[in-house]
Design an enzyme around this catalytic site. Structure first.
Site, short mmCIF file in Angstrom:
data_model
loop_
_atom_site.label_atom_id
_atom_site.label_comp_id
_atom_site.label_asym_id
_atom_site.label_seq_id
_atom_site.Cartn_x
_atom_site.Cartn_y
_atom_site.Cartn_z
N LYS A 37 1.20 -1.03 -0.10
CA LYS A 37 0.05 0.26 0.31
C LYS A 37 1.15 1.38 0.04
O LYS A 37 2.03 1.19 0.91
CB LYS A 37 -1.09 -0.23 1.56
CG LYS A 37 -2.09 1.18 1.01
CD LYS A 37 -3.06 0.07 0.39
CE LYS A 37 -4.53 0.79 0.42
NZ LYS A 37 -5.80 -0.18 0.37
N1 GLU Z 1 -7.55 0.43 -2.55
C1 GLU Z 1 -8.22 -1.09 -2.75
C2 GLU Z 1 -8.21 -1.58 -1.67
O1 GLU Z 1 -8.26 -1.12 -0.60
C3 GLU Z 1 -8.00 -1.79 -4.57
C4 GLU Z 1 -6.23 -2.23 -4.47
C5 GLU Z 1 -6.57 -2.75 -5.78
O2 GLU Z 1 -7.02 -3.08 -6.26
O3 GLU Z 1 -4.90 -2.74 -5.72
O4 GLU Z 1 -8.54 -2.95 -1.97
#
Ligand code: GLU
Length: 431
Positions: A121
Site C-alpha cells: 500500500k
Molecule cells: N485500494 C483498494 C483496496 O483497498 C484496491 C487495491 C487494488 O486494486 O490493488 O482493496
C-alpha cells in the site's frame, strides 16, 4: 524465534502501535488467528512485520512558483504469494504506520480471496482539496518516480484508494513508462479504460460489498427488500453500494461523510444525494433528507451498517450503540478489536473488510491479467467472475468460522495466514 537473531526481535523500532492505531489493530487481528495455525504458528512473525517500507520526499513547484515538500510512502508487506498489490491514498493524515497496516490487510485480503498477489500500500500525506489539478499531477509523477525502483508489473502494482482515481493512475503509468522506456500498462490498475483499464473497475469495490452483503443477508434470513441501511462514507465505495442496494429495494436511511450526516426514514434519493455531494460539499446541506449530528449517525435505526470511510471508526462505544444486525466493511480497518468483541457479544455479524471490500482488487487482478494478454473482457464477464470469486471466498470463510467457532474476521485471517505461510514454507528462506 531466537531473540539473538535480530536487534529488532519483537517490536519494530520505528513504529509505536497502540490499541487503536491501524498497525496495532492489524497485529491484534493476526494474534487472534495465530492459535489456530497449528504447525505454521511459529512462523507468524513473518506477517507481524512488513517486508519493506519506503519513505520518500516529494518536492514540487506549486502554481504560485514556490516549492512545497510532501511525504510519500510505499509499504510492501509480503510477496510470498506473488507481486505486491494495493492502492495509493492521498490524505492529510497518512502515516507510515497506517500504510503498513493497509499493506498488511492487502496481504490478508489477497490471500483470503485467493488472488496470486502479496500485499502492499502507498500514500502521500496531503489534502487534495488544497491542490490544483496540475499540482496533483506533479505530486503524482514525482511520487511515482521516487517509488519507481520498487514497483513494476511483476513487482508491486499500485491502484486507486482514498482520494485517488483513474486519472492519477494514468499519470502513474505514464511516468513509469517514461522512466523505464517500457509500455508497462500492467504497472498500475484502475486506469482509464482507454489506457488498458478494465470495464467494471470503478464500481467493483462497491459491487463486491453489495454481492457479499446480499449473500450474507440470505444466510441470516434478512430480506434485502425494505432493509434499512446506514452508510458511513460516500466516496466511490459507499455511493456504489448505496446505488446497488437501493436498486435492489433496500432503503438507504442515513449517510455520513466528513462534512455532515443526513437521514430519511423512507430512504434517501441516492442519485440526487450523489449529485449533491459531488458538487464539492459532501452530503451536508442536502435538502432531500433531514440533517443530523454526525455522531448521531451511529444511533440510527437500521438493519445493515456499511462503514466505507477510514480506519478505526467503529470504536468500543459506538459498537455498543449501533442498531444494525449486520456490518459490511467497505472501508479497510474500520473496526477496532475491542469493538469486534462487543459486536460479537451482541450477536451482530461483521463481514470483514478483507473479504467484504475485495471486489476492487479482484477486478484489479482481472485488469492486470487483461493487460498481459492485451485482450479485454466484457463488463458482464467481469461482473460475473467478480461475483464468483467473492462469493466463493465468503463461503469458505463462513464455513471456517462455523467449524472453528470464531468470527468471520478471525476465520478470514486464519484462511489467509495459512495460505501465506504455506507459500513461505514452500519457497524457503533466501539465502
Ligand atoms: N485500494 C483498494 C483496496 O483497498 C484496491 C487495491 C487494488 O486494486 O490493488 O482493496
Amino acid at each position: 524465534m531466537d531473540d539473538r537473531a535480530s536487534p529488532f526481535a519483537g517490536d519494530l523500532s520505528y513504529v509505536y502501535p497502540t490499541k487503536t492505531s491501524p498497525w496495532g489493530t492489524f497485529l491484534a487481528q493476526v494474534d487472534r488467528a495465530t492459535p489456530f495455525l497449528g504447525s505454521l504458528a511459529p512462523l507468524i512473525e513473518t506477517l507481524r512485520r512488513p517486508k519493506r517500507t519506503l519513505i520518500v520526499d516529494i518536492p514540487i513547484e506549486l502554481d504560485n512558483g514556490t516549492m512545497a515538500h510532501f511525504e510519500g510512502f510505499r509499504a510492501q508487506h509480503s510477496f510470498a504469494r506473488g507481486p505486491g498489490k494495493g492502492g495509493v491514498r492521498f490524505h492529510p493524515d497518512v502515516t507510515l504506520e497506517e500504510v503498513m497496516a493497509l499493506a498488511g490487510w492487502m496481504t490478508i485480503k489477497n490471500a483470503a480471496i485467493n488472488l496470486p498477489f502479496g500485499g502492499a500500500k502507498g500514500g502521500v500525506r496531503l489534502d487534495p482539496r488544497k491542490l490544483s489539478k496540475k499540482e496533483l499531477e506533479r505530486v503524482t509523477r514525482r511520487y511515482t518516480s521516487e517509488i519507481g525502483a520498487i514497483i513494476g508489473p511483476q513487482q508491486d502494482i499500485p491502484a486507486p484508494d482514498v482520494n485517488t482515481d483513474a486519472q492519477i493512475m494514468a499519470w502513474m503509468m505514464d511516468t513509469y513508462a517514461m522512466n523505464t522506456g517500457l509500455a508497462s500498462t500492467g504497472v498500475v490498475t484502475g486506469k482509464p479504460v482507454h489506457l488498458g483499464g478494465s470495464l467494471g473497475r470503478v464500481k467493483a469495490t462497491g459491487r463486491g460489498v453489495f454481492v457479499m452483503g446480499c449473500e450474507a443477508m440470505k444466510r441470516l434470513n434478512m430480506p434485502v427488500e425494505g432493509a434499512r441501511i446506514a452508510i458511513q462514507g460516500f466516496g466511490n465505495v459507499g455511493s456504489t453500494a448505496a446505488e446497488l442496494f437501493a436498486a435492489a429495494g433496500a432503503l438507504i436511511v442515513a449517510v455520513q461523510d466528513s462534512r455532515g450526516a443526513i437521514f430519511c426514514s423512507r430512504g434517501l434519493p441516492v442519485a440526487e444525494l450523489l449529485a449533491h455531494s459531488q458538487g464539492g460539499g459532501g452530503v451536508a446541506n442536502f435538502s432531500g433528507g433531514e440533517t443530523i449530528d454526525r455522531e448521531s449517525f451511529w444511533d440510527v435505526a437500521c438493519e445493515v451498517l456499511i462503514p466505507s470511510a477510514l480506519e478505526g471508526q467503529l470504536t468500543e462505544t459506538r459498537a455498543g450503540r449501533i442498531k444494525a444486525q449486520l456490518v459490511l466493511e467497505g472501508a479497510n480497518g474500520p473496526t477496532l478489536p475491542e469493538a469486534d468483541d462487543i459486536l460479537g457479544s451482541r450477536g451482530i455479524v461483521v463481514v470483514p473488510d478483507v473479504i467484504c471490500n475485495a471486489g476492487g482488487v479482484t477486478v484489479s487482478y482481472f485488469e492486470w491479467v487483461q493487460d498481459f494478454a492485451s485482450y479485454y473482457w466484457t463488463e458482464d464477464e467481469i461482473n460475473q467472475r467478480l461475483a464468483k470469486i467473492v462469493l466463493d471466498a465468503l463461503d469458505h470463510v463462513w464455513e471456517a468460522s462455523q467449524r472453528l467457532r470464531v468470527s468471520l474476521r478471525t476465520a478470514a485471517f486464519i484462511v489467509a495466514c495459512e495460505r501465506v505461510l504455506i507459500a513461505h514454507v514452500e519457497r524457503g528462506l533466501y539465502p
